[in-house]
Write a protein that holds these residues in place. Structure first.
Motif, PDB file in Angstrom:
ATOM      1  N   ILE A 231       0.792  -1.142  -0.046  1.00 18.35           N
ATOM      2  CA  ILE A 231      -0.040  -0.040  -0.002  1.00 18.35           C
ATOM      3  C   ILE A 231       0.844   1.258   0.063  1.00 18.35           C
ATOM      4  O   ILE A 231       0.502   2.318  -0.463  1.00 18.35           O
ATOM      5  N   ILE A 232       2.079   1.238   0.473  1.00 19.70           N
ATOM      6  CA  ILE A 232       3.095   2.441   0.619  1.00 19.70           C
ATOM      7  C   ILE A 232       3.572   2.858  -0.682  1.00 19.70           C
ATOM      8  O   ILE A 232       4.388   2.033  -1.511  1.00 19.70           O
ATOM      9  N   GLU A 233       3.328   3.894  -0.993  1.00 18.59           N
ATOM     10  CA  GLU A 233       3.908   4.721  -2.197  1.00 18.59           C
ATOM     11  C   GLU A 233       4.935   5.686  -1.654  1.00 18.59           C
ATOM     12  O   GLU A 233       5.100   6.179  -0.503  1.00 18.59           O
ATOM     13  N   PRO A 234       5.919   6.117  -2.407  1.00 17.76           N
ATOM     14  CA  PRO A 234       7.048   7.137  -2.090  1.00 17.76           C
ATOM     15  C   PRO A 234       6.478   8.489  -1.252  1.00 17.76           C
ATOM     16  O   PRO A 234       5.416   8.988  -2.057  1.00 17.76           O
ATOM     17  N   GLY A 235       6.849   8.692  -0.402  1.00 15.36           N
ATOM     18  CA  GLY A 235       6.515   9.922   0.298  1.00 15.36           C
ATOM     19  C   GLY A 235       5.296   9.630   1.327  1.00 15.36           C
ATOM     20  O   GLY A 235       5.113  10.431   2.159  1.00 15.36           O
ATOM     21  N   ASP A 236       4.795   8.490   1.304  1.00  8.25           N
ATOM     22  CA  ASP A 236       3.828   8.143   2.342  1.00  8.25           C
ATOM     23  C   ASP A 236       4.229   8.158   3.695  1.00  8.25           C
ATOM     24  O   ASP A 236       3.670   8.642   4.706  1.00  8.25           O
ATOM     25  N   VAL A 237       5.524   7.364   3.883  1.00 11.40           N
ATOM     26  CA  VAL A 237       6.124   7.165   5.269  1.00 11.40           C
ATOM     27  C   VAL A 237       6.473   8.754   5.709  1.00 11.40           C
ATOM     28  O   VAL A 237       5.868   8.950   7.003  1.00 11.40           O
ATOM     29  N   GLU A 238       6.709   9.585   4.839  1.00 14.73           N
ATOM     30  CA  GLU A 238       7.189  10.934   5.475  1.00 14.73           C
ATOM     31  C   GLU A 238       5.719  11.656   5.911  1.00 14.73           C
ATOM     32  O   GLU A 238       5.900  12.467   6.918  1.00 14.73           O
ATOM     33  N   GLU A 239       4.803  11.179   5.224  1.00 15.49           N
ATOM     34  CA  GLU A 239       3.336  11.803   5.499  1.00 15.49           C
ATOM     35  C   GLU A 239       3.039  11.635   6.711  1.00 15.49           C
ATOM     36  O   GLU A 239       2.604  12.390   7.701  1.00 15.49           O
ATOM     37  N   ALA A 240       3.139  10.166   7.165  1.00 14.24           N
ATOM     38  CA  ALA A 240       2.708   9.757   8.548  1.00 14.24           C
ATOM     39  C   ALA A 240       3.742  10.511   9.552  1.00 14.24           C
ATOM     40  O   ALA A 240       3.072  10.809  10.636  1.00 14.24           O
ATOM     41  N   LEU A 241       5.096  10.530   9.244  1.00 15.15           N
ATOM     42  CA  LEU A 241       6.072  10.942  10.474  1.00 15.15           C
ATOM     43  C   LEU A 241       5.544  12.320  10.504  1.00 15.15           C
ATOM     44  O   LEU A 241       5.705  12.918  11.746  1.00 15.15           O
ATOM     45  N   THR A 242       5.347  13.092   9.393  1.00 11.92           N
ATOM     46  CA  THR A 242       4.898  14.508   9.726  1.00 11.92           C
ATOM     47  C   THR A 242       3.441  14.861  10.469  1.00 11.92           C
ATOM     48  O   THR A 242       3.576  15.674  11.534  1.00 11.92           O
ATOM     49  N   ALA A 243       2.580  13.906  10.341  1.00 12.51           N
ATOM     50  CA  ALA A 243       1.590  14.202  11.223  1.00 12.51           C
ATOM     51  C   ALA A 243       1.759  13.759  12.598  1.00 12.51           C
ATOM     52  O   ALA A 243       1.457  14.290  13.677  1.00 12.51           O
ATOM     53  N   ALA A 244       2.812  12.528  13.107  1.00 11.40           N
ATOM     54  CA  ALA A 244       2.947  12.448  14.198  1.00 11.40           C
ATOM     55  C   ALA A 244       3.797  13.317  15.090  1.00 11.40           C
ATOM     56  O   ALA A 244       3.517  13.684  16.024  1.00 11.40           O
ATOM     57  N   SER A 245       4.680  13.955  14.053  1.00 15.56           N
ATOM     58  CA  SER A 245       5.426  15.233  14.762  1.00 15.56           C
ATOM     59  C   SER A 245       4.505  16.295  14.962  1.00 15.56           C
ATOM     60  O   SER A 245       4.793  17.053  15.804  1.00 15.56           O
ATOM     61  N   ALA A 246       3.540  16.575  14.141  1.00 17.47           N
ATOM     62  CA  ALA A 246       2.721  17.835  14.260  1.00 17.47           C
ATOM     63  C   ALA A 246       1.716  17.712  15.471  1.00 17.47           C
ATOM     64  O   ALA A 246       1.690  18.911  16.099  1.00 17.47           O
ATOM     65  N   ILE A 247       1.591  16.564  15.906  1.00 16.91           N
ATOM     66  CA  ILE A 247       0.693  16.440  17.172  1.00 16.91           C
ATOM     67  C   ILE A 247       1.415  16.380  18.296  1.00 16.91           C
ATOM     68  O   ILE A 247       0.910  15.613  19.396  1.00 16.91           O
ATOM     69  N   GLY A 248       2.764  16.380  18.351  1.00 18.19           N
ATOM     70  CA  GLY A 248       3.508  16.109  19.625  1.00 18.19           C
ATOM     71  C   GLY A 248       3.396  17.183  20.633  1.00 18.19           C
ATOM     72  O   GLY A 248       2.847  18.359  20.534  1.00 18.19           O
ATOM     73  N   ASP A 249       3.174  16.871  21.977  1.00 15.51           N
ATOM     74  CA  ASP A 249       2.984  17.544  23.029  1.00 15.51           C
ATOM     75  C   ASP A 249       3.961  18.983  23.002  1.00 15.51           C
ATOM     76  O   ASP A 249       3.357  19.977  23.224  1.00 15.51           O
ATOM     77  N   ASP A 250       5.107  18.723  22.949  1.00 21.29           N
ATOM     78  CA  ASP A 250       6.037  19.935  22.707  1.00 21.29           C
ATOM     79  C   ASP A 250       5.407  20.870  21.812  1.00 21.29           C
ATOM     80  O   ASP A 250       5.713  22.022  22.046  1.00 21.29           O
ATOM     81  N   ARG A 251       5.309  20.523  20.599  1.00 18.33           N
ATOM     82  CA  ARG A 251       5.052  21.396  19.560  1.00 18.33           C
ATOM     83  C   ARG A 251       3.615  22.101  19.941  1.00 18.33           C
ATOM     84  O   ARG A 251       3.572  23.446  19.595  1.00 18.33           O
ATOM     85  N   LEU A 252       2.813  21.402  20.385  1.00 24.75           N
ATOM     86  CA  LEU A 252       1.373  21.934  20.685  1.00 24.75           C
ATOM     87  C   LEU A 252       1.480  22.992  21.633  1.00 24.75           C
ATOM     88  O   LEU A 252       0.753  23.937  21.667  1.00 24.75           O
TER      89      LEU A 252
END
Length: 297
Positions: A231-252
């Motif tokens: 199911i994974i295409e180029p760039g997909d993993v980066e999308e998930a990592l970006t989402a995980a990083s965006a909702i980290g407690d420190d960033r929020l």
């Protein structure tokens, strides 16, 4: 993400446009803390999601979400009958998690029980009580259902700069991860340990480990789904990592109040969330997601 040819789950409930799901109630909100909390983490979840959406947590608790903001969210919420393509996407991802976790549970001699996924608009009555879209996607252990207002994906794309279908799939897989924790008895053990914790910081630390494990479980799903169905295409993993990083407690916390207080974290830092999602993705092993046995997160 290659999802179009996947099977659709039969466990999706579309409550958009039905009574109890459609628009914010500006006069007050019923937070079901006394009945087990909304999702995993109870009050902690409310605080984190409040920070995520730029709302004062006390406003949610006291039922005083600003009317202008509530009206904006209400007008932006998707209505029943729309977003058919996104509904199908959610259904395919849910089916994919069903296949992955059914196989995982079989390996440990258990039978996986599929959760239901409820689509709603604005507000919804869940087994954990009344909830608003402002609280974000959540899992209710009482009725074993995942709840999501599809407008959250717009926020994920626009507000948190985490676009992409694989980022959206990560959100579902994370909530299903909480369902897995519920079935395995992990959630109950954590709640008991939190009640016996010596301080709020200790209780928060347990919540962080629970959330990071759900991130790892999401990565485990991605590993197995890609191994079986590519199911994974180029760039997909980066999308998930970006989402995980965006909702980290420190960033929020940094975005909402300009300062960071690690002792108040309930979901983990951006680095931690990325690390544990990646660990599940790279190993595909259930025992690799033992955040509670890890000395350092």
């Amino acid at each position: 993400m290659r999802w179009q040819d996947g099977r659709e789950s039969e466990n999706v409930e579309d409550r958009r446009g039905t009574p109890g799901s459609g628009g914010f109630r500006t006069g007050g909100i019923g937070i079901p803390i006394g009945r087990g909390g909304v999702g995993i983490g109870g009050l902690a979840v409310i605080v984190v999601v409040s920070l995520l959406l730029g709302i004062n947590p006390l406003d949610l608790l006291q039922g005083t979400v600003p009317q202008e903001q509530a009206r904006t969210e209400q007008s932006d919420a998707p209505r029943g009958g729309g977003d058919d393509e996104l509904k199908r996407f959610v259904s395919v991802v849910l089916a994919d998690t069903e296949d992955t976790w059914s196989a995982q549970f079989q390996q440990i001699g258990r039978t996986y029980q599929d959760p239901a996924l409820v689509l709603f608009s604005g507000t919804v009555d869940s087994g954990c009580g009344f909830a608003q879209a402002a609280m974000g996607p959540f899992y209710c252990p009482q009725d074993r259902k995942v709840y999501i207002d599809l407008s959250f994906y717009r926020d994920l794309r626009d507000r948190f700069r985490a676009p992409g279908d694989f980022a959206q799939a990560y959100v579902i897989a994370h909530e299903v991860g909480h369902h897995v924790q519920n079935l395995l008895g992990i959630s109950d053990r954590v709640q008991q340990a939190q009640r016996q914790a010596g301080s709020q910081a200790d209780a928060n630390g347990l919540s962080v480990r629970l959330e990071l494990q759900a991130d790892c479980f999401a990565g485990l799903w991605a590993n197995h789904a890609n191994r079986e169905r590519q199911i994974i295409e180029p760039g997909d993993v980066e999308e998930a990592l970006t989402a995980a990083s965006a909702i980290g407690d420190d960033r929020l916390q940094k975005q909402s109040r300009g300062t960071v207080t690690p002792d108040s974290f309930t979901h983990g830092s951006s680095v931690q969330r990325v690390q544990w999602f990646r660990k599940g993705l790279e190993t595909g092993q259930l025992n690799a997601c033992d955040t509670f046995g890890a000395e350092r997160l």
